[in-house]
Design an enzyme around this catalytic site. Structure first.
Site, PDB file in Angstrom:
ATOM      1  N   HIS A   1     -28.165 -41.556   4.882  1.00 29.43           N
ATOM      2  CA  HIS A   1     -28.722 -41.721   6.217  1.00 29.43           C
ATOM      3  C   HIS A   1     -30.239 -41.791   6.117  1.00 29.43           C
ATOM      4  O   HIS A   1     -30.868 -40.914   5.533  1.00 29.43           O
ATOM      5  CB  HIS A   1     -28.310 -40.562   7.128  1.00 29.43           C
ATOM      6  CG  HIS A   1     -26.846 -40.562   7.451  1.00 29.43           C
ATOM      7  ND1 HIS A   1     -26.221 -39.530   8.107  1.00 29.43           N
ATOM      8  CD2 HIS A   1     -25.883 -41.487   7.223  1.00 29.43           C
ATOM      9  CE1 HIS A   1     -24.935 -39.812   8.258  1.00 29.43           C
ATOM     10  NE2 HIS A   1     -24.714 -40.991   7.719  1.00 29.43           N
ATOM     11  N   THR A   2     -30.813 -42.849   6.678  1.00 28.17           N
ATOM     12  CA  THR A   2     -32.258 -43.031   6.637  1.00 28.17           C
ATOM     13  C   THR A   2     -32.850 -42.760   8.009  1.00 28.17           C
ATOM     14  O   THR A   2     -32.403 -43.322   9.007  1.00 28.17           O
ATOM     15  CB  THR A   2     -32.618 -44.464   6.207  1.00 28.17           C
ATOM     16  OG1 THR A   2     -32.018 -44.730   4.930  1.00 28.17           O
ATOM     17  CG2 THR A   2     -34.115 -44.630   6.085  1.00 28.17           C
TER      18      THR A   2
ATOM     19  N   ASP B   1     -23.278 -47.686   6.966  1.00 24.40           N
ATOM     20  CA  ASP B   1     -24.641 -48.246   7.020  1.00 24.40           C
ATOM     21  C   ASP B   1     -24.982 -48.800   8.398  1.00 24.40           C
ATOM     22  O   ASP B   1     -25.817 -49.698   8.516  1.00 24.40           O
ATOM     23  CB  ASP B   1     -24.839 -49.347   5.960  1.00 24.40           C
ATOM     24  CG  ASP B   1     -24.445 -48.909   4.571  1.00 24.40           C
ATOM     25  OD1 ASP B   1     -24.916 -47.841   4.150  1.00 24.40           O
ATOM     26  OD2 ASP B   1     -23.660 -49.622   3.910  1.00 24.40           O
TER      27      ASP B   1
ATOM     28  N   GLN C   1     -20.104 -42.664   6.356  1.00 22.48           N
ATOM     29  CA  GLN C   1     -19.424 -43.937   6.091  1.00 22.48           C
ATOM     30  C   GLN C   1     -19.042 -44.608   7.425  1.00 22.48           C
ATOM     31  O   GLN C   1     -19.796 -44.520   8.371  1.00 22.48           O
ATOM     32  CB  GLN C   1     -18.219 -43.750   5.171  1.00 22.48           C
ATOM     33  CG  GLN C   1     -18.555 -43.412   3.731  1.00 22.48           C
ATOM     34  CD  GLN C   1     -18.714 -41.933   3.489  1.00 22.48           C
ATOM     35  OE1 GLN C   1     -17.956 -41.110   3.983  1.00 22.48           O
ATOM     36  NE2 GLN C   1     -19.711 -41.570   2.721  1.00 22.48           N
TER      37      GLN C   1
ATOM     38  N   GLY D   1     -28.590 -48.314  -3.799  1.00 20.89           N
ATOM     39  CA  GLY D   1     -29.551 -49.394  -3.973  1.00 20.89           C
ATOM     40  C   GLY D   1     -28.903 -50.760  -4.109  1.00 20.89           C
ATOM     41  O   GLY D   1     -29.586 -51.764  -4.307  1.00 20.89           O
TER      42      GLY D   1
ATOM     43  N   SER E   1     -30.569 -49.821  19.660  1.00 22.70           N
ATOM     44  CA  SER E   1     -31.687 -49.482  18.775  1.00 22.70           C
ATOM     45  C   SER E   1     -32.437 -50.757  18.414  1.00 22.70           C
ATOM     46  O   SER E   1     -31.826 -51.749  18.009  1.00 22.70           O
ATOM     47  CB  SER E   1     -31.174 -48.797  17.512  1.00 22.70           C
ATOM     48  OG  SER E   1     -32.211 -48.652  16.563  1.00 22.70           O
ATOM     49  N   THR E   2     -33.766 -50.724  18.548  1.00 21.49           N
ATOM     50  CA  THR E   2     -34.565 -51.932  18.332  1.00 21.49           C
ATOM     51  C   THR E   2     -35.544 -51.824  17.163  1.00 21.49           C
ATOM     52  O   THR E   2     -36.403 -52.690  16.998  1.00 21.49           O
ATOM     53  CB  THR E   2     -35.337 -52.292  19.618  1.00 21.49           C
ATOM     54  OG1 THR E   2     -36.124 -51.155  20.028  1.00 21.49           O
ATOM     55  CG2 THR E   2     -34.374 -52.663  20.743  1.00 21.49           C
TER      56      THR E   2
END
Length: 443
Positions: A46-47, A18, A232, A314, A425-426
């Site tokens: 993966h989002t 994550d 993972q 979730g 990453s922001t």
């Protein structure tokens, strides 16, 4: 490396998954012609956020969102054909071309309905026996890998031979139904249902079946840049993670070679993805864990501002301070070339930040995460306090535009771990990325 061959990058998570790998893989595919999944299954989540639209992927490589990029599922992946086609259909409804760009290794072991049934029944059995659950997603990943290691798995290539498939399936199903009914107290799985579904999937899979190892090697020799996408995270690796609270595959960079059929000399740069704090889903030790359920606490801030819920399950993610001693272990086993720090913006507004630099363990101190889960449970973190920042970092794309204290925080992580930070990453958006050194251009 010959000037005529491509440059290849491996992206791995350095914590418990994550970490935001999907966004970075998607971002880096601008420089790649192929993206490869090399381990895990549809337990990964993966989002990606592209132009404000959120897409969740579980099995298909994140490069699918870049038109023209080829995507490969390597032999190290355990494949649920049912979940694969569910994902393909969802992408196709959104206008994404998938089937002509996706290549699947014929050596992938198949996840079949009885694998998920075993996974769920075992967790229930452990709970009834008063034993702590592993925290599996219940997707059948572990049981499928067990069949692979026991040399009895049905593989993608078996789908091309219905009679052979039926014979092997009957033997395998008899074995697993015995365990389900006689040991775990769960219902048996019907042969015809499994076989008929597999044959339906076989017809759809055949055009995508491939010798992925050969195709990757040929692409590399032809000058293509490849990106190997880990799932993972390092601390969930079956060998190097917090065993037994781990996944069933090797998540470390070295498995990119074995899990896709390329030589280790083809892995040129290893990018470690790490959150600016730590999270973990499910059971297992977590030295820097905070109270993340009580409003007003730093842990609650991380949980709510970071929207820390699992993409696949979730479930709420446990939250804690950044653990540099843990990252040292990850850097060691992956041979990291550089780091990408994600979710820096989540720390905006916290007055003080605690950075774990080591642990007290059985009366002694150590500056690196121990190997065993029992030892990690006994660790008391040693913290260094840094000043936070009140300014927003959301959407910042230049390093010198970050708040001074945010830069000091990043610099301290570099100093403790000995690994340079090459990207930050922001926000979840593809374009909200600070690049200090590009993995496809770095030495």
């Amino acid at each position: 490396m010959s000037v005529t061959t491509g440059r290849n990058v491996v992206v791995v998570g350095t914590q418990w998954g994550d970490e935001g790998k999907g966004k970075l893989v998607d971002w880096l595919t601008e420089s790649a012609q192929g993206v490869v999944r090399f381990q895990g299954g549809h337990n990964a989540g993966h989002t990606l956020v592209i132009n404000g639209v959120k897409t969740a992927l579980h099995l298909i490589p994140s490069g699918i969102m870049r038109p023209g990029v080829k995507c490969y599922i390597g032999n190290g992946v355990v494949l649920s054909a049912a979940k694969l086609f569910e994902e393909i259909e969802g992408l196709e409804k959104a206008g994404v071309e998938v089937r002509s760009r996706l290549r699947i290794s014929e050596a992938c072991p198949l996840i079949l309905p009885f694998h998920a049934a075993l996974d769920i029944a075992r967790e229930t059995y452990r709970e009834k026996g008063g034993v702590e659950k592993i925290g599996t997603t219940g997707r059948g990943i572990g049981p499928a890998y067990e069949d692979k290691i026991a040399r009895r798995a049905l593989r993608v290539q078996d789908l091309k031979h219905p009679e052979r498939f039926a014979t092997k399936l009957r033997v395998l199903l008899d074995l697993h139904n015995h365990v389900l009914t006689q040991v775990l107290g769960a219902p048996a799985i019907d042969f015809d249902l499994v076989f008929d579904e597999a044959m339906r999937h076989a017809a759809l899979l055949k055009p995508m079946m491939a010798d992925v190892s050969r195709e990757l090697n040929d692409a590399h020799k032809a000058g293509a840049n490849l990106l190997f996408e880990g799932a993972q995270g390092t601390l969930l690796d079956v060998d190097h993670g917090t065993y037994p609270y781990v996944t069933s595959s090797n998540c470390v960079a070295g498995n990119a070679a074995a899990g896709s059929g390329v030589g280790p000399g083809m892995l040129h740069y290893i990018l470690g993805i790490t959150k600016a704090y730590c999270t973990r889903v499910g059971g297992g030790p977590f030295p820097t864990e905070l109270d993340w359920a009580t409003p007003g606490t730093p842990g609650y801030h991380m949980s709510t501002v970071g929207a820390e819920k699992g993409v696949t399950t979730g479930r709420s993610r446990r939250c804690g301070w950044f653990d540099a001693a843990l990252l040292k272990r990850s850097a060691q086993v992956n041979g990291l070339s550089g780091l990408c720090i994600t979710k820096l913006d989540v720390l905006d507004g916290l007055e003080k930040l605690e950075l774990c630099t080591g642990y007290e363990l059985d009366g002694e101190t150590t500056d690196i995460l121990p190997m065993g889960a029992d030892e990690i449970e006994r660790c008391t973190p040693i913290y260094e306090t840094l000043e936070g920042w009140s300014e927003s970092t959301v959407g910042v794309t230049q390093y010198d535009k970050l708040p001074v204290n945010a830069r000091l925080y990043l610099q301290r992580i570099e100093q403790i771990t000995g690994v340079p930070i090459h990207m930050v990453s922001t926000s979840p958006d593809r374009d909200h990325t600070i690049m200090m050194r590009h993995p496809y251009l770095a030495d």
